[in-house]
Design an enzyme around this catalytic site. Structure first.
Site, PDB file in Angstrom:
ATOM      1  N   LYS A  75     -17.951 -61.136  59.363  1.00 42.43           N
ATOM      2  CA  LYS A  75     -16.942 -62.177  59.574  1.00 42.43           C
ATOM      3  C   LYS A  75     -16.303 -62.102  60.959  1.00 42.43           C
ATOM      4  O   LYS A  75     -15.979 -63.145  61.552  1.00 42.43           O
ATOM      5  CB  LYS A  75     -15.868 -62.102  58.488  1.00 42.43           C
TER       6      LYS A  75
ATOM      7  N   ASN B 138     -15.521 -67.173  57.993  1.00 40.28           N
ATOM      8  CA  ASN B 138     -16.506 -67.152  56.903  1.00 40.28           C
ATOM      9  C   ASN B 138     -17.350 -68.419  56.868  1.00 40.28           C
ATOM     10  O   ASN B 138     -18.112 -68.633  55.931  1.00 40.28           O
ATOM     11  CB  ASN B 138     -15.824 -66.946  55.547  1.00 40.28           C
TER      12      ASN B 138
ATOM     13  N   ASP C 158     -11.452 -68.813  53.596  1.00 46.23           N
ATOM     14  CA  ASP C 158     -10.809 -67.759  52.810  1.00 46.23           C
ATOM     15  C   ASP C 158      -9.292 -67.877  52.914  1.00 46.23           C
ATOM     16  O   ASP C 158      -8.569 -67.726  51.930  1.00 46.23           O
ATOM     17  CB  ASP C 158     -11.235 -66.368  53.305  1.00 46.23           C
TER      18      ASP C 158
ATOM     19  N   GLY D  63      -7.236 -52.220  50.832  1.00 44.49           N
ATOM     20  CA  GLY D  63      -8.370 -52.626  51.654  1.00 44.49           C
ATOM     21  C   GLY D  63      -7.872 -53.371  52.868  1.00 44.49           C
ATOM     22  O   GLY D  63      -6.833 -54.046  52.820  1.00 44.49           O
ATOM     23  N   ALA D  64      -8.615 -53.247  53.984  1.00 42.05           N
ATOM     24  CA  ALA D  64      -8.149 -53.849  55.237  1.00 42.05           C
ATOM     25  C   ALA D  64      -9.268 -54.567  55.980  1.00 42.05           C
ATOM     26  O   ALA D  64      -9.229 -54.693  57.203  1.00 42.05           O
ATOM     27  CB  ALA D  64      -7.534 -52.769  56.134  1.00 42.05           C
TER      28      ALA D  64
ATOM     29  N   ALA E 221     -11.383 -59.827  53.981  1.00 41.83           N
ATOM     30  CA  ALA E 221     -10.609 -60.471  52.920  1.00 41.83           C
ATOM     31  C   ALA E 221      -9.121 -60.186  53.089  1.00 41.83           C
ATOM     32  O   ALA E 221      -8.279 -61.081  52.925  1.00 41.83           O
ATOM     33  CB  ALA E 221     -11.099 -59.996  51.556  1.00 41.83           C
TER      34      ALA E 221
ATOM     35  N   GLY F 223     -11.584 -63.125  41.552  1.00 39.30           N
ATOM     36  CA  GLY F 223     -12.593 -63.481  42.544  1.00 39.30           C
ATOM     37  C   GLY F 223     -13.241 -64.820  42.291  1.00 39.30           C
ATOM     38  O   GLY F 223     -13.675 -65.500  43.237  1.00 39.30           O
TER      39      GLY F 223
END
Length: 278
Positions: A72, A93, A108, A128-129, A132, A242
């Site tokens: 991405k 994306n 996104d 998470g980094a 997303a 999701g």
């Protein structure tokens, strides 16, 4: 001799594109629209030289490509023009071919903004980094008082902190253990990790009960309800999984690609069928 065949090919570019849901989603929808467009998976491993990918994207029969992990940020960097969302996030994306140029979009971010509904967040916890998480952070600009970030890669955490600073947001990075300690006090939990793909996985934040005003956003989609979503529902909390995200980001592509308005309803039905089959 240059190929002058009409543009009709769409792609999904990613390290595991052939295992993703998008080709199975878009193929039937395009067929029902009576479109001649096709949607193909293109597996591109991490670390591969991307010059050939860009060259292929500029072929005259290509319409556009969705881009997923881990490309991405490459998509944002390789584009000739970018939307403001892509410029800010540094991730794209969706690459759309316009002659010999590529235009980068980020549906996104549009999806997260829609699903969060403009809610004010006193404390957002980002598990998470990656790409997303970057999309979620941009969607939260002006809405989150405080952001806490964790990732197994400290460099990714730092990049997300830098983005937060650029957005004027107060953000700190913590360890995974510390993040779980923050979870009960957060008003938003974002799972931007693969946790939940396996039925054996526990909720992404661990066993703790969450705040009564918490919203849980899980980027993972699977054939089962993830433990993260199951735990949120058991606590009576609003959530987006999701599948919700996949629908919303796909719907955001409709005006960009100039597709018919009925595409949104077709996407919804196709996703329902796919989910039932899983």
């Amino acid at each position: 001799m240059e190929n002058h065949s009409p543009a009709h090919r769409l792609f999904l570019i990613g390290s595991e594109a052939s295992a993703a849901m998008s080709p199975g989603l878009w193929g039937p929808v395009l067929e029902q629209l009576g479109s001649s467009w096709t949607y193909e998976a293109w597996d591109v491993p991490a670390g591969q030289d991307m010059s050939g990918v860009r060259a292929s994207m500029l072929e005259s029969d290509v319409v556009a490509a969705n881009v997923t992990m881990p490309h991405k940020q490459w998509a944002a960097a390789t584009a000739d023009t970018v939307t403001e969302q892509v410029r800010v996030s540094g991730a794209s994306n969706l690459l759309v071919r316009q002659g010999r140029r590529l235009s980068a979009h980020n549906t996104d971010i549009t999806a997260v903004a829609e699903l969060l509904g403009g809610r004010h967040q006193r404390h957002a916890l980002m598990l998470g980094a990656g790409g997303a998480a970057r999309a979620a952070l941009v969607a939260l600009a002006g809405l989150a008082e405080r952001v806490t970030v964790t990732d197994k890669d400290p460099r990714a955490s730092q990049q997300l902190l830098d983005l937060a600073a650029n957005l004027g947001m107060e953000a700190t990075a913590v360890t995974w253990t510390e993040a779980r300690e923050h979870a009960p006090g957060a008003s938003l939990i974002v799972n931007a990790t693969p946790l939940g793909k396996s039925r054996a996985d526990a909720p992404a934040w661990g066993p703790a009960a969450l705040s009564p005003d918490a919203f849980v956003y899980d980027f993972v989609y699977a054939g089962h309800t993830t433990a993260t979503i199951a735990a949120a529902r058991a606590q009576g909390l609003p959530c987006a999984d999701g599948w919700d995200h996949l629908r919303a980001q796909a719907a955001a592509m409709i005006p960009v690609l100039g597709l018919k308005p009925e595409t949104a309803a077709l996407l919804g039905r196709a996703l329902t069928d796919i989910r039932a089959g899983n």
